[in-house]
Every structure is written in C-alpha cells, then in structure tokens.
Design an enzyme around this catalytic site. Structure first.
Site, PDB file in Angstrom:
ATOM      1  N   HIS A  86      42.880  39.956  31.612  1.00 63.04           N
ATOM      2  CA  HIS A  86      42.032  39.003  32.341  1.00 63.04           C
ATOM      3  C   HIS A  86      41.099  39.697  33.333  1.00 63.04           C
ATOM      4  O   HIS A  86      40.175  39.072  33.849  1.00 63.04           O
ATOM      5  CB  HIS A  86      42.912  37.987  33.079  1.00 63.04           C
ATOM      6  CG  HIS A  86      43.613  37.040  32.150  1.00 63.04           C
ATOM      7  ND1 HIS A  86      43.273  35.715  32.026  1.00 63.04           N
ATOM      8  CD2 HIS A  86      44.623  37.242  31.267  1.00 63.04           C
ATOM      9  CE1 HIS A  86      44.058  35.132  31.125  1.00 63.04           C
ATOM     10  NE2 HIS A  86      44.884  36.037  30.648  1.00 63.04           N
TER      11      HIS A  86
ATOM     12  N   ASP B 199      34.364  41.690  38.682  1.00 64.52           N
ATOM     13  CA  ASP B 199      35.224  40.587  38.258  1.00 64.52           C
ATOM     14  C   ASP B 199      35.297  40.563  36.741  1.00 64.52           C
ATOM     15  O   ASP B 199      34.261  40.735  36.068  1.00 64.52           O
ATOM     16  CB  ASP B 199      34.624  39.254  38.757  1.00 64.52           C
ATOM     17  CG  ASP B 199      35.698  38.234  39.084  1.00 64.52           C
ATOM     18  OD1 ASP B 199      36.764  38.277  38.433  1.00 64.52           O
ATOM     19  OD2 ASP B 199      35.480  37.399  39.978  1.00 64.52           O
TER      20      ASP B 199
HETATM   21  O1  F6P Z   1      42.631  37.097  37.618  1.00 63.12           O
HETATM   22  C1  F6P Z   1      43.817  37.756  37.439  1.00 63.12           C
HETATM   23  C2  F6P Z   1      45.003  36.988  37.981  1.00 63.12           C
HETATM   24  O2  F6P Z   1      46.178  37.712  37.847  1.00 63.12           O
HETATM   25  C3  F6P Z   1      45.204  35.675  37.285  1.00 63.12           C
HETATM   26  O3  F6P Z   1      45.895  35.797  36.083  1.00 63.12           O
HETATM   27  C4  F6P Z   1      45.882  34.885  38.361  1.00 63.12           C
HETATM   28  O4  F6P Z   1      45.714  33.529  38.191  1.00 63.12           O
HETATM   29  C5  F6P Z   1      45.181  35.364  39.609  1.00 63.12           C
HETATM   30  O5  F6P Z   1      44.816  36.696  39.345  1.00 63.12           O
HETATM   31  C6  F6P Z   1      46.042  35.159  40.848  1.00 63.12           C
HETATM   32  O6  F6P Z   1      46.897  36.225  41.056  1.00 63.12           O
HETATM   33  P1  F6P Z   1      48.373  36.132  41.614  1.00 63.12           P
HETATM   34  O7  F6P Z   1      49.227  35.639  40.482  1.00 63.12           O
HETATM   35  O8  F6P Z   1      48.686  37.521  42.020  1.00 63.12           O
HETATM   36  O9  F6P Z   1      48.359  35.166  42.751  1.00 63.12           O
END
Ligand code: F6P
Length: 461
Positions: free
Chosen positions: A159, A368
């Site tokens: 992602h 990003d």
């Molecule tokens: O964008 C990457 C990501 O890991 C997403 O999969 C997730 O929703 C977001 O960042 C939030 O991260 P965390 O799970 O560390 O709060």
C-alpha cells in the site's frame, strides 16, 4: 470458486450489528470475500497483552466470513509494529532515511511476528485457497508459509511506495526483504514508478528482473508483478457527500460559520510523510503575499493522531501544533483565525460533506503510495460547482488525476501560487478538470482494483 484468505496487520471487523466497516478498502475486500461465499481474514486484533498466551487465534464468523485474530505481546508490538515496521520500513519506503531508526532487536521482532502469523495460518490453509497478503508489516509471510509446505497461490499488495534502489540498500536487511517479496506469486504496487523501482532493485542486486510483460524471474522463482492503483468506492462516496451536504449538522454549521469565506481543506493522518508542515508554510506565504485574502478564506486541517507510540510521530504532533499556533498568532485577527486545526478523526460522512464544501482540497504529501483523500475529494464534489484539487506530484494519485493542479511540496512559493490559482479558477475550467477525474474514478474504483488484482492472482500459471 476458490476460498479467499486475506491477511493484514489490522482487521476491519463489522460493527456489533454485523454491518461491514466503513471505508473503501474494507468494503471492497469484504465484498470480494462475500462474492466467493465467504472466506478467512486473519490479522492482529489491535490488542496488546502484557502476559504470555498471545500465540493463538481467536476465530469468529460474521456473515459467512471467518475472522481469525491474534493479540500481540508488548514486546512483539514494540519491536514489530512500533519498531521495525514503523521506524524502519515506513520511513525508508517513504524515502526518509533521516528518520529511520534501525535496531537489530526490532528487526528480529518483525521476522518473529511474521513467523508467528505463519505458524497460526499455515494449518488453516487448504491447497486450493487463494491468499492475499497486505502491506509492509507482512512482507516475509509468504516465504514463511512456503517453508511450512504451503503451495497455494499467494499474492501481496504494497500500500505504500517502493523506494529507489539507493534508498533501499541503505536499510541493513534489505536483501532479506527483497528476497522475501520474490516468494509471492503476484506482487502488486501502487504505480508503475514503484514497479520500476522494484525492478531496478533486482537488477542492481543482479538477482533477476522482468522476463515478460508482467512476468519476473528472481531468486530462482517466476512471479508476476504489476501496478494496481488502489481506489475508492467512487459512486457511494459521491452519494454520501451529497447527502451530508444537506443533512449533516456539523457540515451545515461549518457552512454557516464560513459566512461567505472560501474554504480550503486538508485531511491527513498525523504523519510526517503527509507534508502538513510544508503545507502550512505555503499557506502562510499565501497570506503574506496576498493580504487581501486574509479574512476571506479559511483553512481547515483535519489531522487525527496516529502511531503516537513512535517518537517521530509524537515529535511531529508538537511541531505542527506550534507552527499552526505561530501562523494563527502572527496573521490572524480578533475576528478571524487563519487555520482551524482539528486533532481528532471525523466520521466518513462528515468528511465527505466537508470535502464538498471546500473550494480547494490540499493533498500535498512529500511521498505517498496513492493517497485516497485526493480521490475522495474529487468524488465528493458538486458537479455544478466543483472545487479544485491541489495535489503533490509525489502522491501515487498524481499519476491518475490529470485534472489536479500539481505541486512540489518542497517548493512553498509554487504551492502558495498554486493555491491562489485554485482559489480564483473560473467555473468552466473547474468543471472541465473535475469531469475528467471523476469519469476516471467511476471506472477505476476500488472494486476494479480488487477484481484486477484477484484476476492476476487467479490466472492459470
Ligand atoms: O497506508 C498504509 C497504512 O498501513 C494503511 O494500511 C493503514 O490504514 C494506515 O497506514 C494506518 O496505519 P496504522 O495501522 O499504523 O494506524
């Protein structure tokens, strides 16, 4: 149809009434599981246990989908999640070598938790399952599953960005990470640029490279790798925004509070990769260079806290609050505050309504993978009077959203000028720019992303 097994660090569970969770990714993956008549979703429960006994899965079945969740011990949480994943992989993959804090102990914890996931998952897998693993927390999982005799198709979607080779090789264990990725059958990246960076890393290491259109060979394995840009539920989000515009109390009172001022909106998790401080500096510059704008615009920055256990995030929280305080203090007046700063998360529907209200959407990350706020901002607009998206060229979304005004977030002069251009853009141009982006997002929505990836994963070898 083969059973679909999804593995992700966090698992978005349905609410107490069994309603699927909000949010594009969760909705799309739930839809993909349901289409197959159910399936399995495994991941971390979000709970941290101080005592032993975390090495088990709690299973629950909701609407035909089995959720299998494991707690993490405090050590695992610190080393795997708050440590290697978010203090090494996250900054390095976002090209922030200066913020990477490598510690051998945390690296071991990362691989240990991936082994734990493999130990828990492998006995539950059937030969004809299709396994789809998500994100940087779980890169070594396929390799671990293979070592436990798992032979089914395993795909991976990253992602976040994949870094250029010079950056990757600065990470002490990069060879292990690179090799682990090549244990998958299908690798999905957000953009062609991430894919090219990955391919260059293989070439530079002299371990393999592309051998066909989407086919790669490396470390004695053949696999597919491609760009699969993630997206949103475009039509649903547009409906949500339209409904919130006239039916949500907070959206309504925000509209009233503007008293004719133009609204600029920014909405990001509190994360250094989002470029929020650069954005505030550009906004400050705009107010200095265009004093006539003072009192006539309002900038709403919605920034829920995240990963506060990670020191770099705690530091940024303080830095940003101080910066906004300084700008408001220096340029505000008794009857006008330049920036409204909300350090809380707002509901999906309120956000959709606020995006629709905003004349300008500021999405200016330093780096990003995709940035779904950019896509949601476009989907939320009123077709008759759409706002303008100001977008960083370093967001994956910039490769698709051709009607946005692209900026370099490191260039605050240019960003300030571009915000000014967005604020004064004529209606015809706004409509034309928005139409092209919306048409693209209606066909390239999150279901398209999900189906495209699963088609590649299900394709005959
Ligand atoms: O964008 C990457 C990501 O890991 C997403 O999969 C997730 O929703 C977001 O960042 C939030 O991260 P965390 O799970 O560390 O709060």
């Amino acid at each position: 149809m083969n059973r679909l097994v999804i593995v992700s660090n966090r698992v978005p569970l349905p609410d107490e009434d069994g309603n699927p969770p909000a949010g594009g990714l969760a909705v799309a993956l739930h839809a993909a599981l349901r289409k197959r008549g159910g399936g399995l979703w495994m991941g971390w429960s979000g709970k941290v246990q101080t005592e032993a006994g975390t090495e088990q899965l709690e299973e629950m079945e909701i609407e035909g989908i089995t959720y299998a969740l494991t707690d993490l011990s405090e050590t695992d949480y610190n080393e795997y999640y708050a440590g290697f994943a978010n203090r090494v992989l996250w900054p390095i993959f976002h090209s922030r070598l200066d913020l990477a804090e490598y510690a051998r102990k945390e690296m071991s914890g990362y691989f240990r938790v991936n082994r734990l996931f493999a130990d828990l998952l492998a006995p539950r897998l059937q030969e004809d399952d299709v396994v789809w693993i998500h994100d940087y927390h779980l890169i070594p999982l396929a390799e671990e599953l293979r070592q436990r005799g798992v032979t089914c198709r395993i795909g991976f979607f990253l992602h976040i960005p994949w870094p250029p080779s010079d950056i990757l090789i600065a990470m002490p264990v990069y060879e292990r990470v690179l090799k682990a990725l090549c244990a998958y059958d299908v690798l999905g990246f957000q953009t062609d640029l991430d894919l090219a960076n990955f391919s260059e890393c293989l070439r530079r290491e002299n371990v393999g490279g592309p051998v066909g259109e989407r086919t790669f060979r490396a470390y004695d394995r053949t696999f597919e790798a491609g760009a699969f840009p993630i997206s949103i539920e475009t039509a649903d989000f547009a409906r949500l925004a339209e409904a919130a515009d006239s039916g949500d109390e907070l959206v309504e009172s925000t509209k009233n509070s503007l008293t004719g001022k133009q609204l600029i909106i920014g909405a990001d998790r509190l994360d250094y990769s989002k470029g929020i401080t650069h954005r505030i500096e550009a906004y400050e510059r705009l107010l200095i260079e265009h004093p006539e704008r003072r009192g006539n615009i309002s900038f709403l920055q919605v920034t829920p806290k995240s990963r506060s256990d990670v020191p770099e995030y705690a530091a940024m929280q303080k830095q940003l609050a101080e910066l906004i305080g300084r700008v408001n203090g220096a340029l505000g007046s008794a009857d006008w505050v330049p920036t409204r700063y909300i350090n809380q998360s707002l509901g999906r529907s309120v956000l959709a309504g606020l995006y629709r209200l905003a004349d300008v959407g500021l999405v200016t990350p330093l780096k990003d993978g995709m940035n779904l706020v950019a896509k949601e901002y476009v989907a939320a607009q009123d077709p008759e009077d759409p706002g303008v998206l100001v977008l960083s060229r370093f967001a994956g979304a910039a490769r698709e959203l051709k009607g946005a005004l692209l900026i370099n977030p490191y260039d605050s002069e240019m960003t300030a000028r571009t915000i000014e251009r967005a604020l004064s853009m004529p209606l015809d141009e706004r409509r034309e720019r928005w139409r092209g982006m919306m048409d693209h997002l209606l066909t390239h929505d999150v279901n398209h992303w999900c189906e495209d990836f699963l088609a590649a994963l299900n394709a005959p070898r």
